[in-house]
Design a protein around this motif. Structure first.
Motif, PDB file in Angstrom:
ATOM      1  N   PRO A  30      -4.635  10.548   7.676  1.00 35.24           N
ATOM      2  CA  PRO A  30      -6.009  10.281   7.267  1.00 35.24           C
ATOM      3  C   PRO A  30      -6.253  10.776   5.843  1.00 35.24           C
ATOM      4  N   GLY A  31      -7.309  10.290   5.240  1.00 35.07           N
ATOM      5  CA  GLY A  31      -7.737  10.763   3.935  1.00 35.07           C
ATOM      6  C   GLY A  31      -9.015  11.565   4.095  1.00 35.07           C
ATOM      7  N   TYR A  32      -9.163  12.581   3.291  1.00 35.12           N
ATOM      8  CA  TYR A  32     -10.355  13.424   3.347  1.00 35.12           C
ATOM      9  C   TYR A  32     -10.983  13.533   1.969  1.00 35.12           C
ATOM     10  N   MET A  33     -12.291  13.435   1.940  1.00 36.94           N
ATOM     11  CA  MET A  33     -13.044  13.739   0.728  1.00 36.94           C
ATOM     12  C   MET A  33     -13.761  15.048   1.023  1.00 36.94           C
ATOM     13  N   GLY A  61     -15.274   5.639   7.216  1.00 33.50           N
ATOM     14  CA  GLY A  61     -15.340   7.095   7.196  1.00 33.50           C
ATOM     15  C   GLY A  61     -16.370   7.664   8.144  1.00 33.50           C
ATOM     16  N   LYS A  62     -16.219   8.955   8.378  1.00 34.88           N
ATOM     17  CA  LYS A  62     -17.213   9.686   9.166  1.00 34.88           C
ATOM     18  C   LYS A  62     -17.309  11.097   8.611  1.00 34.88           C
ATOM     19  N   ILE A  63     -18.503  11.629   8.641  1.00 34.66           N
ATOM     20  CA  ILE A  63     -18.732  12.994   8.175  1.00 34.66           C
ATOM     21  C   ILE A  63     -18.316  13.922   9.311  1.00 34.66           C
ATOM     22  N   ILE A  64     -17.357  14.804   9.039  1.00 33.49           N
ATOM     23  CA  ILE A  64     -16.907  15.721  10.085  1.00 33.49           C
ATOM     24  C   ILE A  64     -17.379  17.154   9.839  1.00 33.49           C
ATOM     25  N   VAL A  65     -17.762  17.462   8.602  1.00 33.89           N
ATOM     26  CA  VAL A  65     -18.333  18.773   8.284  1.00 33.89           C
ATOM     27  C   VAL A  65     -19.456  18.554   7.289  1.00 33.89           C
ATOM     28  N   LYS A  79     -22.007  27.046  -1.883  1.00 30.19           N
ATOM     29  CA  LYS A  79     -22.671  27.135  -0.575  1.00 30.19           C
ATOM     30  C   LYS A  79     -22.475  25.912   0.312  1.00 30.19           C
ATOM     31  N   VAL A  80     -22.563  24.716  -0.248  1.00 33.14           N
ATOM     32  CA  VAL A  80     -22.502  23.502   0.564  1.00 33.14           C
ATOM     33  C   VAL A  80     -21.050  23.073   0.762  1.00 33.14           C
ATOM     34  N   MET A  81     -20.693  22.793   2.009  1.00 34.35           N
ATOM     35  CA  MET A  81     -19.359  22.294   2.330  1.00 34.35           C
ATOM     36  C   MET A  81     -19.541  20.987   3.097  1.00 34.35           C
ATOM     37  N   ALA A  82     -18.926  19.931   2.580  1.00 34.66           N
ATOM     38  CA  ALA A  82     -18.994  18.628   3.241  1.00 34.66           C
ATOM     39  C   ALA A  82     -17.608  18.011   3.259  1.00 34.66           C
ATOM     40  N   ILE A  83     -17.211  17.488   4.410  1.00 32.85           N
ATOM     41  CA  ILE A  83     -15.913  16.834   4.547  1.00 32.85           C
ATOM     42  C   ILE A  83     -16.117  15.503   5.253  1.00 32.85           C
ATOM     43  N   ALA A  84     -15.638  14.437   4.611  1.00 30.03           N
ATOM     44  CA  ALA A  84     -15.657  13.103   5.216  1.00 30.03           C
ATOM     45  C   ALA A  84     -14.215  12.702   5.488  1.00 30.03           C
ATOM     46  N   GLU A  85     -13.976  12.189   6.668  1.00 28.63           N
ATOM     47  CA  GLU A  85     -12.634  11.729   7.054  1.00 28.63           C
ATOM     48  C   GLU A  85     -12.591  10.207   6.999  1.00 28.63           C
ATOM     49  N   PHE A  86     -11.508   9.679   6.434  1.00 27.76           N
ATOM     50  CA  PHE A  86     -11.295   8.242   6.322  1.00 27.76           C
ATOM     51  C   PHE A  86      -9.942   7.893   6.930  1.00 27.76           C
ATOM     52  N   PRO A  87      -9.725   6.637   7.293  1.00 25.68           N
ATOM     53  CA  PRO A  87      -8.437   6.247   7.868  1.00 25.68           C
ATOM     54  C   PRO A  87      -7.245   6.538   6.950  1.00 25.68           C
ATOM     55  N   ASP A  91      -8.643   4.512   1.594  1.00 28.36           N
ATOM     56  CA  ASP A  91     -10.015   4.253   2.049  1.00 28.36           C
ATOM     57  C   ASP A  91     -10.991   5.257   1.453  1.00 28.36           C
ATOM     58  N   ALA A  92     -10.583   6.515   1.368  1.00 26.99           N
ATOM     59  CA  ALA A  92     -11.442   7.535   0.752  1.00 26.99           C
ATOM     60  C   ALA A  92     -11.675   7.217  -0.718  1.00 26.99           C
ATOM     61  N   GLN A  93     -10.637   6.767  -1.403  1.00 25.95           N
ATOM     62  CA  GLN A  93     -10.778   6.402  -2.809  1.00 25.95           C
ATOM     63  C   GLN A  93     -11.644   5.154  -2.980  1.00 25.95           C
ATOM     64  N   ARG A  94     -11.492   4.183  -2.065  1.00 21.69           N
ATOM     65  CA  ARG A  94     -12.350   2.985  -2.124  1.00 21.69           C
ATOM     66  C   ARG A  94     -13.813   3.382  -1.979  1.00 21.69           C
ATOM     67  N   PHE A  95     -14.089   4.293  -1.058  1.00 21.15           N
ATOM     68  CA  PHE A  95     -15.452   4.792  -0.873  1.00 21.15           C
ATOM     69  C   PHE A  95     -15.947   5.462  -2.148  1.00 21.15           C
ATOM     70  N   TYR A  96     -15.169   6.425  -2.655  1.00 27.06           N
ATOM     71  CA  TYR A  96     -15.592   7.203  -3.825  1.00 27.06           C
ATOM     72  C   TYR A  96     -15.838   6.314  -5.042  1.00 27.06           C
ATOM     73  N   ASN A  97     -15.010   5.311  -5.221  1.00 26.56           N
ATOM     74  CA  ASN A  97     -15.120   4.422  -6.385  1.00 26.56           C
ATOM     75  C   ASN A  97     -15.985   3.196  -6.161  1.00 26.56           C
TER      76      ASN A  97
END
Length: 127
Positions: A30-33, A61-65, A79-87, A91-97
């Motif tokens: 999987p890919g993680y952002m 993707g889905k937000i896991i944290v 302070k803020v921690m966010a993790i999105a999981e992608f297949p 896919d994570a790069q496609r989302f980000y871009n």
């Protein structure tokens, strides 16, 4: 003695390389952002959340944290921690871009201070 140490180090490196690359043959990791930041301007951040919130599922993707007040146990993260999981990382790069996230991202960049990384997840070798 020196040759023995070099030989042992080389054998260990090969073993690690085989163990790490062994998983990639059958399973795509999987890919993680991963985002870690501090909110500096709440109104701009709220706009980011409104715009970016529904986008990850459109790219598989889905937000896991998502924690607005993560507790540090080492170092000095934001302070803020966010993790999105992608297949996949792709896919994570496609989302980000993507055009949609790029438009939303400007609000986060303007209203926070921190970092975002995209990384491949770990898939253990088949037993």
């Amino acid at each position: 003695m020196k040759k023995l140490a070099i030989g042992a180090a080389a054998a260990a490196a090969v073993t690690i390389a085989l163990a790490v690359t062994g998983y990639a043959q059958d399973t795509q990791p999987p890919g993680y952002m991963i985002a870690n930041y501090t909110i500096k301007e709440q109104a701009g951040y709220n706009k980011y959340m409104q715009e970016a919130g529904p986008l990850a599922p459109k790219f598989g993707g889905k937000i896991i944290v998502f924690n607005l007040n993560a507790t540090a146990v080492e170092g000095e993260p934001k302070k803020v921690m966010a993790i999105a999981e992608f297949p996949s990382v792709a896919d994570a790069q496609r989302f980000y871009n993507s055009q949609e996230y790029t438009a939303a991202r400007k609000f986060r960049v303007a209203s926070t201070e921190g970092s975002v990384i995209i990384t491949e997840g770990f898939v253990p070798a088949k037993q």
